[in-house]
Design a protein around this motif. Structure first.
Motif, PDB file in Angstrom:
ATOM      1  N   MET A 116       0.854  -1.190   0.000  1.00 22.04           N
ATOM      2  CA  MET A 116       0.000   0.000   0.000  1.00 22.04           C
ATOM      3  C   MET A 116       0.883   1.231   0.000  1.00 22.04           C
ATOM      4  O   MET A 116       1.788   1.373   0.797  1.00 22.04           O
ATOM      5  N   SER A 117       0.636   2.076  -0.926  1.00 21.58           N
ATOM      6  CA  SER A 117       1.478   3.267  -1.007  1.00 21.58           C
ATOM      7  C   SER A 117       0.845   4.420  -0.239  1.00 21.58           C
ATOM      8  O   SER A 117      -0.285   4.326   0.233  1.00 21.58           O
ATOM      9  N   VAL A 118       1.590   5.492  -0.152  1.00 24.49           N
ATOM     10  CA  VAL A 118       1.136   6.649   0.606  1.00 24.49           C
ATOM     11  C   VAL A 118       0.309   7.538  -0.303  1.00 24.49           C
ATOM     12  O   VAL A 118       0.794   8.017  -1.317  1.00 24.49           O
ATOM     13  N   PHE A 119      -0.938   7.733   0.053  1.00 20.02           N
ATOM     14  CA  PHE A 119      -1.803   8.552  -0.779  1.00 20.02           C
ATOM     15  C   PHE A 119      -1.874   9.969  -0.244  1.00 20.02           C
ATOM     16  O   PHE A 119      -1.859  10.184   0.965  1.00 20.02           O
ATOM     17  N   MET A 120      -1.944  10.910  -1.160  1.00 19.44           N
ATOM     18  CA  MET A 120      -2.042  12.307  -0.746  1.00 19.44           C
ATOM     19  C   MET A 120      -3.137  12.992  -1.555  1.00 19.44           C
ATOM     20  O   MET A 120      -3.409  12.629  -2.679  1.00 19.44           O
ATOM     21  N   ASP A 121      -3.715  13.986  -0.940  1.00 20.59           N
ATOM     22  CA  ASP A 121      -4.700  14.809  -1.631  1.00 20.59           C
ATOM     23  C   ASP A 121      -4.268  16.253  -1.438  1.00 20.59           C
ATOM     24  O   ASP A 121      -4.411  16.799  -0.361  1.00 20.59           O
ATOM     25  N   LEU A 122      -3.702  16.817  -2.491  1.00 20.90           N
ATOM     26  CA  LEU A 122      -3.072  18.124  -2.310  1.00 20.90           C
ATOM     27  C   LEU A 122      -4.007  19.281  -2.628  1.00 20.90           C
ATOM     28  O   LEU A 122      -3.575  20.321  -3.099  1.00 20.90           O
ATOM     29  N   ASN A 123      -5.285  19.113  -2.433  1.00 27.01           N
ATOM     30  CA  ASN A 123      -6.184  20.234  -2.661  1.00 27.01           C
ATOM     31  C   ASN A 123      -7.483  20.046  -1.876  1.00 27.01           C
ATOM     32  O   ASN A 123      -8.371  19.336  -2.299  1.00 27.01           O
ATOM     33  N   GLY A 157      -7.875   7.243   4.111  1.00 23.68           N
ATOM     34  CA  GLY A 157      -6.522   6.728   3.914  1.00 23.68           C
ATOM     35  C   GLY A 157      -5.551   7.697   3.272  1.00 23.68           C
ATOM     36  O   GLY A 157      -4.511   7.278   2.784  1.00 23.68           O
ATOM     37  N   PHE A 158      -5.868   8.985   3.277  1.00 21.86           N
ATOM     38  CA  PHE A 158      -4.903   9.960   2.766  1.00 21.86           C
ATOM     39  C   PHE A 158      -3.975  10.348   3.908  1.00 21.86           C
ATOM     40  O   PHE A 158      -4.451  10.771   4.962  1.00 21.86           O
ATOM     41  N   SER A 159      -2.669  10.218   3.695  1.00 26.81           N
ATOM     42  CA  SER A 159      -1.781  10.522   4.813  1.00 26.81           C
ATOM     43  C   SER A 159      -1.248  11.946   4.761  1.00 26.81           C
ATOM     44  O   SER A 159      -0.669  12.411   5.734  1.00 26.81           O
ATOM     45  N   THR A 160      -1.425  12.640   3.643  1.00 32.51           N
ATOM     46  CA  THR A 160      -1.063  14.048   3.598  1.00 32.51           C
ATOM     47  C   THR A 160      -2.154  14.800   2.848  1.00 32.51           C
ATOM     48  O   THR A 160      -2.600  14.352   1.800  1.00 32.51           O
ATOM     49  N   VAL A 161      -2.586  15.913   3.387  1.00 34.04           N
ATOM     50  CA  VAL A 161      -3.532  16.758   2.660  1.00 34.04           C
ATOM     51  C   VAL A 161      -2.986  18.183   2.653  1.00 34.04           C
ATOM     52  O   VAL A 161      -2.190  18.545   3.511  1.00 34.04           O
ATOM     53  N   ALA A 162      -3.399  18.964   1.671  1.00 33.65           N
ATOM     54  CA  ALA A 162      -2.999  20.361   1.620  1.00 33.65           C
ATOM     55  C   ALA A 162      -4.257  21.219   1.565  1.00 33.65           C
ATOM     56  O   ALA A 162      -5.169  20.943   0.784  1.00 33.65           O
ATOM     57  N   VAL A 163      -4.307  22.223   2.410  1.00 27.85           N
ATOM     58  CA  VAL A 163      -5.443  23.137   2.430  1.00 27.85           C
ATOM     59  C   VAL A 163      -5.158  24.251   1.427  1.00 27.85           C
ATOM     60  O   VAL A 163      -4.105  24.876   1.467  1.00 27.85           O
ATOM     61  N   ASN A 164      -6.092  24.460   0.531  1.00 28.08           N
ATOM     62  CA  ASN A 164      -5.848  25.352  -0.594  1.00 28.08           C
ATOM     63  C   ASN A 164      -6.478  26.727  -0.374  1.00 28.08           C
ATOM     64  O   ASN A 164      -7.640  26.829  -0.009  1.00 28.08           O
ATOM     65  N   TYR A 165      -5.689  27.764  -0.603  1.00 34.31           N
ATOM     66  CA  TYR A 165      -6.190  29.136  -0.561  1.00 34.31           C
ATOM     67  C   TYR A 165      -6.112  29.665  -1.986  1.00 34.31           C
ATOM     68  O   TYR A 165      -5.050  29.637  -2.597  1.00 34.31           O
ATOM     69  N   LEU A 208      -5.148  16.112  15.285  1.00 37.48           N
ATOM     70  CA  LEU A 208      -4.997  15.467  13.984  1.00 37.48           C
ATOM     71  C   LEU A 208      -5.422  14.012  14.078  1.00 37.48           C
ATOM     72  O   LEU A 208      -4.950  13.284  14.956  1.00 37.48           O
ATOM     73  N   PRO A 209      -6.331  13.588  13.197  1.00 32.84           N
ATOM     74  CA  PRO A 209      -6.781  12.194  13.248  1.00 32.84           C
ATOM     75  C   PRO A 209      -5.702  11.242  12.731  1.00 32.84           C
ATOM     76  O   PRO A 209      -4.839  11.625  11.942  1.00 32.84           O
ATOM     77  N   ILE A 210      -5.787  10.003  13.201  1.00 34.34           N
ATOM     78  CA  ILE A 210      -4.856   8.969  12.756  1.00 34.34           C
ATOM     79  C   ILE A 210      -5.298   8.480  11.381  1.00 34.34           C
ATOM     80  O   ILE A 210      -6.476   8.275  11.135  1.00 34.34           O
ATOM     81  N   VAL A 211      -4.330   8.293  10.488  1.00 31.74           N
ATOM     82  CA  VAL A 211      -4.654   7.847   9.136  1.00 31.74           C
ATOM     83  C   VAL A 211      -5.065   6.380   9.164  1.00 31.74           C
ATOM     84  O   VAL A 211      -4.502   5.585   9.912  1.00 31.74           O
ATOM     85  N   GLN A 212      -6.045   6.053   8.344  1.00 31.00           N
ATOM     86  CA  GLN A 212      -6.531   4.674   8.212  1.00 31.00           C
ATOM     87  C   GLN A 212      -5.399   3.730   7.796  1.00 31.00           C
ATOM     88  O   GLN A 212      -4.702   4.002   6.816  1.00 31.00           O
ATOM     89  N   GLY A 213      -5.220   2.659   8.550  1.00 31.39           N
ATOM     90  CA  GLY A 213      -4.220   1.674   8.178  1.00 31.39           C
ATOM     91  C   GLY A 213      -2.809   2.046   8.576  1.00 31.39           C
ATOM     92  O   GLY A 213      -1.859   1.366   8.230  1.00 31.39           O
ATOM     93  N   ARG A 214      -2.624   3.146   9.259  1.00 37.05           N
ATOM     94  CA  ARG A 214      -1.311   3.577   9.709  1.00 37.05           C
ATOM     95  C   ARG A 214      -1.392   3.995  11.164  1.00 37.05           C
ATOM     96  O   ARG A 214      -2.477   4.134  11.717  1.00 37.05           O
ATOM     97  N   SER A 215      -0.236   4.250  11.746  1.00 32.51           N
ATOM     98  CA  SER A 215      -0.290   4.669  13.141  1.00 32.51           C
ATOM     99  C   SER A 215       0.065   6.143  13.312  1.00 32.51           C
ATOM    100  O   SER A 215       0.088   6.650  14.414  1.00 32.51           O
ATOM    101  N   PRO A 223      -0.452  10.318  12.675  1.00 29.22           N
ATOM    102  CA  PRO A 223      -1.515  11.269  12.354  1.00 29.22           C
ATOM    103  C   PRO A 223      -1.314  11.890  10.974  1.00 29.22           C
ATOM    104  O   PRO A 223      -0.211  11.850  10.411  1.00 29.22           O
ATOM    105  N   ILE A 224      -2.374  12.441  10.458  1.00 28.27           N
ATOM    106  CA  ILE A 224      -2.351  13.026   9.114  1.00 28.27           C
ATOM    107  C   ILE A 224      -1.488  14.285   9.107  1.00 28.27           C
ATOM    108  O   ILE A 224      -1.344  14.967  10.115  1.00 28.27           O
TER     109      ILE A 224
END
Lengths: 163, 283
Positions: free
Chosen positions: B1-8, B29-37, B62-69, B71-72
């Protein structure tokens, strides 16, 4: 004999209000999927979806659902699923979205995955417990799912033989 | 399982909404997100560039990412909607506050400039309207060489049928122009209901003409290389990086960290190794 091959999608129905999950039934989900496939892929999609599509299992407590698609077109049908924004039930429209967790060739692999996934969810719940009593309950639940696993499988094995 | 990100993830002032979105992203299951301005600079009105809100203000815990230990991880990102080239001021200190910098060009000239000159990380493609220009191979190739990524966001497609047509049409023409390389798929979600799971997105990309492998990279490894690219933008050509040390010696400079120089192909004039995708280094 060659058996007819299908793909089973294990999806989770995510809603904001968990109580509304109890209103769902198989038919409502099947209708929602058929409708969205017809909307995205037109008549061709609707034809593919009428072949061997069915809702195999629905757990209204956790919002888990097994969808069966014919193997040749499951990718096409799956690509329509993200466009579901609500499911119509007899009483009201439930805003929700489907999150696909697993794709399996048999119902059995999906079930194995589901049990593992549910155990994982219990582990996630553990740190959020407020008091000792809840913690003990969840610990028991975690232990029990590993014991029941064997019995559970036998019970559902018959389902697999269906085309 | 790779690391998923949602950058927007679209920024909203509503704190509880923001919290719900980030919670849902972690649950999916997104381990990184970016808040967009989003910011639309113009000459007439002197508007100030928005400053990012610290993460503590957006969310309590910060919530814990699904399937990982772990936080996001929550990052900040600025999208500039450009209608004229002069609106982009490259040395603005406000830009440095953001982890990622994106531009959304509105004309062909600007698209060309964004691909070839501007110091940004992401070129965002408008999904809510029919594009007024075609993607040309030449600037797109330059952008790929510089390690920029093109962004496709899928939320507009979920909302409405007309938008869906525009999104798919724009995405397909983009994918054809860049041959499936460096396409970033993100959500641009305003509500938690508009997020989708990573595997659904990967399969959805087949509608846009991406192959499975490219689609998977578009939510995982391309995001990672973009974050590295953004770091090198802050550093001087990706060779020296400085850090603010909060300790007792604020004046002390960090020792220069020489980044991976990718032996053998660091020819003169080409971008530093860290700015490019791993696959481009090997071939």
């Amino acid at each position: 004999m060659v058996r007819v091959k299908s793909r089973y999608l294990l999806c989770e129905i995510n809603v904001t209000d968990r109580n509304s999950l109890l209103l769902l039934n198989d038919k409502a989900i099947a209708a929602a999927v058929k409708e969205v496939v017809a909307r995205i892929h037109g008549d061709y999609g609707a034809a593919m979806c009428s072949l061997r599509f069915s809702v195999k299992y629905l757990n209204t407590q956790t919002g888990m659902v097994f969808l069966r698609f014919p193997k040749m077109s499951y990718k096409l049908l799956w690509s329509a699923l993200p466009f579901i924004t609500s499911i119509d039930t007899r009483w009201k429209k439930i805003p929700c979205f489907l999150n696909c967790l697993h794709v399996g060739g048999t119902i059995r692999t999906c079930q194995k995955f589901l049990i593992r996934y549910n155990t994982q969810q219990l582990h996630r719940m553990l740190p959020n417990c407020q008091n000792e009593e809840e913690k003990e309950k969840i610990r028991k639940a975690i232990l029990s799912c590993s014991i029941i696993q064997g019995a559970f499988e036998d019970e559902r094995d018959d389902n697999e033989d269906e085309p | 399982m790779s690391v998923f990100m949602d950058l927007n993830l679209t920024f909203s002032a509503d704190r509880s909404n923001m919290q719900q979105i980030i919670d849902t992203a972690a649950y999916l299951g997104f381990s990184t997100v970016a808040v967009n301005y989003t910011f639309e600079p113009s000459i007439k009105k002197k508007e100030t560039v928005p400053s990012p809100k610290p993460v503590e203000d957006l969310i309590d815990q910060l919530p814990i990412v699904q399937g990982r230990s772990r936080p996001i991880r929550v990052l900040n990102r600025l999208t500039l909607v450009l209608s004229e080239l002069s609106h982009f001021r490259p040395n603005l200190t406000e830009y440095a506050n953001f982890d990622l910098l994106a531009v959304q060009p509105t004309t062909e000239k600007l698209f060309h400039a964004a691909c070839t000159q501007l110091e940004v990380d992401v070129i965002s493609v408008a999904m809510t309207e029919k594009l007024p220009f075609f993607f040309k191979r030449a600037p797109v190739n330059v952008a790929l060489e510089r390690g920029l990524a093109f962004e496709v966001s899928y939320t507009a497609a979920i909302r409405d049928a007309t938008m869906r047509r525009y999104t798919i049409a724009n995405a397909v023409s983009l994918v054809q122009a860049c041959k499936g390389k460096n396409v970033l798929v993100s959500s641009a979600a305003m509500k938690p209901q508009e997020l989708r799971g990573p595997y659904d997105i990967i399969n959805l990309c087949s509608l846009m003409g991406l192959s499975d492998e490219e689609a998977k990279r578009s939510v995982s490894s391309i995001c990672r290389s973009l974050l590295l690219h953004a770091e090198t933008r802050k550093a001087a050509s990706g060779v020296i990086s400085t850090k603010k040390s909060c300790g007792e010696k604020p004046q002390q400079q960090e020792a220069p960290i020489s980044r991976n120089t990718g032996e053998g192909d660091s020819g003169e004039g080409c971008a530093p190794a860290a700015k490019r995708l791993k696959s481009q280094l090997t071939d």
